[in-house]
Motif scaffolding. Structure first.
Motif, mmCIF file in Angstrom:
data_model
loop_
_atom_site.group_PDB
_atom_site.id
_atom_site.type_symbol
_atom_site.label_atom_id
_atom_site.label_comp_id
_atom_site.label_asym_id
_atom_site.label_seq_id
_atom_site.Cartn_x
_atom_site.Cartn_y
_atom_site.Cartn_z
ATOM 1 N N GLU A 77 20.048 36.846 42.213
ATOM 2 C CA GLU A 77 21.014 36.913 43.296
ATOM 3 C C GLU A 77 21.893 37.726 43.774
ATOM 4 N N ALA A 78 22.109 38.755 43.269
ATOM 5 C CA ALA A 78 23.070 39.751 43.469
ATOM 6 C C ALA A 78 22.541 40.827 45.017
ATOM 7 N N PHE A 79 21.989 40.543 44.938
ATOM 8 C CA PHE A 79 21.653 41.438 46.321
ATOM 9 C C PHE A 79 21.261 40.409 47.682
ATOM 10 N N ASP A 80 21.227 41.037 49.258
ATOM 11 C CA ASP A 80 20.760 40.742 49.804
ATOM 12 C C ASP A 80 19.679 41.053 50.244
ATOM 13 N N ALA A 81 18.847 40.372 51.074
ATOM 14 C CA ALA A 81 17.524 41.135 51.578
ATOM 15 C C ALA A 81 17.402 42.781 51.949
ATOM 16 N N GLN A 82 17.831 43.137 52.293
ATOM 17 C CA GLN A 82 18.180 44.543 52.895
ATOM 18 C C GLN A 82 18.719 44.778 51.316
ATOM 19 N N GLY A 83 18.891 44.324 50.310
ATOM 20 C CA GLY A 83 19.361 45.210 49.358
ATOM 21 C C GLY A 83 20.286 45.551 48.701
ATOM 22 N N GLN A 84 21.631 45.239 49.833
ATOM 23 C CA GLN A 84 22.920 45.421 49.469
ATOM 24 C C GLN A 84 23.522 44.117 48.626
ATOM 25 N N LEU A 85 24.150 44.474 48.170
ATOM 26 C CA LEU A 85 24.986 43.578 47.257
ATOM 27 C C LEU A 85 25.332 42.714 48.014
ATOM 28 N N LYS A 86 26.108 42.344 47.686
ATOM 29 C CA LYS A 86 26.317 40.672 48.485
ATOM 30 C C LYS A 86 28.319 40.448 47.719
ATOM 31 N N GLN A 87 28.773 40.521 46.132
ATOM 32 C CA GLN A 87 29.589 40.604 46.408
ATOM 33 C C GLN A 87 30.157 41.739 45.259
ATOM 34 N N ALA A 88 32.170 42.534 44.850
ATOM 35 C CA ALA A 88 31.668 43.180 43.853
ATOM 36 C C ALA A 88 30.344 43.798 43.255
ATOM 37 N N LYS A 89 30.848 44.399 42.851
ATOM 38 C CA LYS A 89 30.337 44.681 41.764
ATOM 39 C C LYS A 89 30.083 44.429 40.214
ATOM 40 N N ALA A 90 31.982 44.436 40.411
ATOM 41 C CA ALA A 90 31.800 43.725 39.256
ATOM 42 C C ALA A 90 32.087 41.592 39.138
ATOM 43 N N LEU A 91 31.426 41.558 40.342
ATOM 44 C CA LEU A 91 30.695 40.192 40.166
ATOM 45 C C LEU A 91 29.278 39.853 40.247
ATOM 46 N N SER A 92 28.747 41.422 40.075
ATOM 47 C CA SER A 92 27.240 40.831 40.537
ATOM 48 C C SER A 92 26.517 41.099 39.578
ATOM 49 N N ILE A 93 26.480 40.981 37.930
ATOM 50 C CA ILE A 93 26.539 41.940 36.712
ATOM 51 C C ILE A 93 26.103 40.969 36.339
ATOM 52 N N ASN A 94 25.191 40.864 35.706
ATOM 53 C CA ASN A 94 24.687 39.711 34.678
ATOM 54 C C ASN A 94 24.910 40.025 33.182
ATOM 55 N N LYS A 95 24.935 41.408 32.976
ATOM 56 C CA LYS A 95 24.889 41.169 30.942
ATOM 57 C C LYS A 95 25.146 42.774 31.402
ATOM 58 N N ILE A 96 25.209 43.144 30.179
ATOM 59 C CA ILE A 96 25.317 44.497 29.589
ATOM 60 C C ILE A 96 24.754 44.978 28.108
ATOM 61 N N GLY A 97 24.026 45.592 27.370
ATOM 62 C CA GLY A 97 23.236 45.740 26.711
ATOM 63 C C GLY A 97 22.394 46.860 26.743
ATOM 64 N N HIS A 98 21.917 46.801 25.647
ATOM 65 C CA HIS A 98 22.222 46.246 23.872
ATOM 66 C C HIS A 98 22.448 46.621 22.682
ATOM 67 N N ALA A 99 23.494 47.525 22.857
ATOM 68 C CA ALA A 99 23.580 48.771 21.457
ATOM 69 C C ALA A 99 25.092 49.013 21.718
ATOM 70 N N MET A 100 25.734 47.968 22.062
ATOM 71 C CA MET A 100 27.367 48.491 22.435
ATOM 72 C C MET A 100 28.123 48.034 20.422
ATOM 73 N N HIS A 101 27.400 47.537 20.171
ATOM 74 C CA HIS A 101 27.856 46.635 18.743
ATOM 75 C C HIS A 101 27.771 48.348 17.771
ATOM 76 N N ASP A 102 27.206 49.502 18.113
ATOM 77 C CA ASP A 102 26.678 50.698 17.082
ATOM 78 C C ASP A 102 27.349 51.882 18.247
ATOM 79 N N LEU A 103 28.172 51.337 19.477
ATOM 80 C CA LEU A 103 28.257 52.429 20.480
ATOM 81 C C LEU A 103 30.068 52.368 21.293
ATOM 82 N N ASP A 104 30.786 51.478 20.597
ATOM 83 C CA ASP A 104 31.525 51.421 21.422
ATOM 84 C C ASP A 104 32.538 50.707 20.007
ATOM 85 N N PRO A 105 33.534 51.204 20.225
ATOM 86 C CA PRO A 105 34.477 51.323 18.948
ATOM 87 C C PRO A 105 35.305 49.820 19.366
#
Ligand code: FE2
Length: 279
Positions: A77-105
């Motif tokens: 539900e992050a985008f409006d009918a025109q495909g634009q974000l309805k709110q700030a990017k930081a408030l639009s992300i559902n998840k980060i995945g899927h290998a951070m445990h092996d890639l990020d300290p």
């Protein structure tokens, strides 16, 4: 570290809550690092959303490659009918995945250590193997529903061994979309299997047992810092988040190296990024 009573309850119910497993500082460090990853994410690079309602629609190259990367996925539900974000990017992300445990300290430090290793062994994982990490935002107002499923659908092995480690990074409540589970439901069959052949993914129906309903499901509200561990066959669900408060959580999916990990699982690891344990 688990008591015999805790192990008995896990075996009976299929899940166990461990309050205060992580300190406020540890959770804050992971939240801050996730925020940095989102800051560095160019929304123009992908508008791939994550939705379990039409799971296969969301499977594309960007998703498949995230098996061994750290990638951001938008709320449906992050985008409006025109495909634009309805709110700030930081408030639009559902998840980060899927290998951070092996890639990020920072993710690596949160995901590993002697306490988690001891816990895994108490749960029967003699050779823990960490296949997947997910940072789940469950954003205020637009956090998407995650329909009833079993995590073994995505991490098949013989015998089934996948175990979920679900860390509450913020308070998870009835209002912001806490988990719901079916106590004892892990004793039932695996209903579906997510099968990958090359770049083609299909959902195989294995068993017609219905999903739990309001009579058998219970909510698992959890304070920040709580670790919920649950069996890969335990049916679970979370409602949309219509509240004003986000519900950040972090999950790890772990199998036992003594079980045979299916070659048709969507996440595979090669010698360039071998699967590893908790220590
Ligand atoms: Fe799940």
């Amino acid at each position: 570290m688990l008591t015999p009573d805790q192990i008995a309850r896990y075996q009976r119910d299929g899940f166990l809550a461990l309050p205060d497993f992580k300190s406020a500082d540890e959770s804050a460090a992971l939240r801050a690092r996730a925020g940095q990853l989102v800051d560095g994410f160019d929304p123009a690079s992908s508008k791939t959303i994550f939705t379990t309602n039409e799971q296969l629609r969301a499977v594309d190259r960007y998703f498949l490659d995230s098996a061994t990367r750290s990638r951001c996925f938008f709320e449906e539900e992050a985008f409006d009918a025109q495909g634009q974000l309805k709110q700030a990017k930081a408030l639009s992300i559902n998840k980060i995945g899927h290998a951070m445990h092996d890639l990020d300290p920072v993710f690596d430090a949160f995901s590993r250590g002697p306490a988690l290793d001891a816990l895994a062994r108490d749960l029967g994982l003699a050779e823990p193997q960490l296949w997947q990490s997910m940072y789940i935002f469950k954003q205020a107002g637009i956090g998407g529903e995650v329909g009833w499923h079993q995590d073994a659908t995505f991490f098949d092995s013989s015998p089934i061994s996948v175990t979920t480690f679900w860390f509450a990074l913020e308070d998870a409540t009835l209002y912001n979309g806490c988990l719901w589970v079916e106590p004892g439901g892990h004793l039932g069959p695996l209903r579906e299997r997510f099968v990958r052949n090359g770049d083609v993914v299909t959902m195989e129906k294995l068993d017609a047992t219905p999903w739990p309903d309001s009579k058998t499901a219970v909510p698992l509200e959890a304070k920040a810092g709580t670790l919920l561990v649950f069996h890969g066959l335990l049916p679970h669900y979370s409602a949309p988040n219509r509240s004003a408060h986000s519900r950040h959580a972090y999950t790890l999916h772990v199998t036992d190296g003594r079980s045979v990990y299916a070659p048709t699982n969507w996440i595979q690891r090669g010698a360039d990024l071998p699967v590893r344990g908790f220590v």
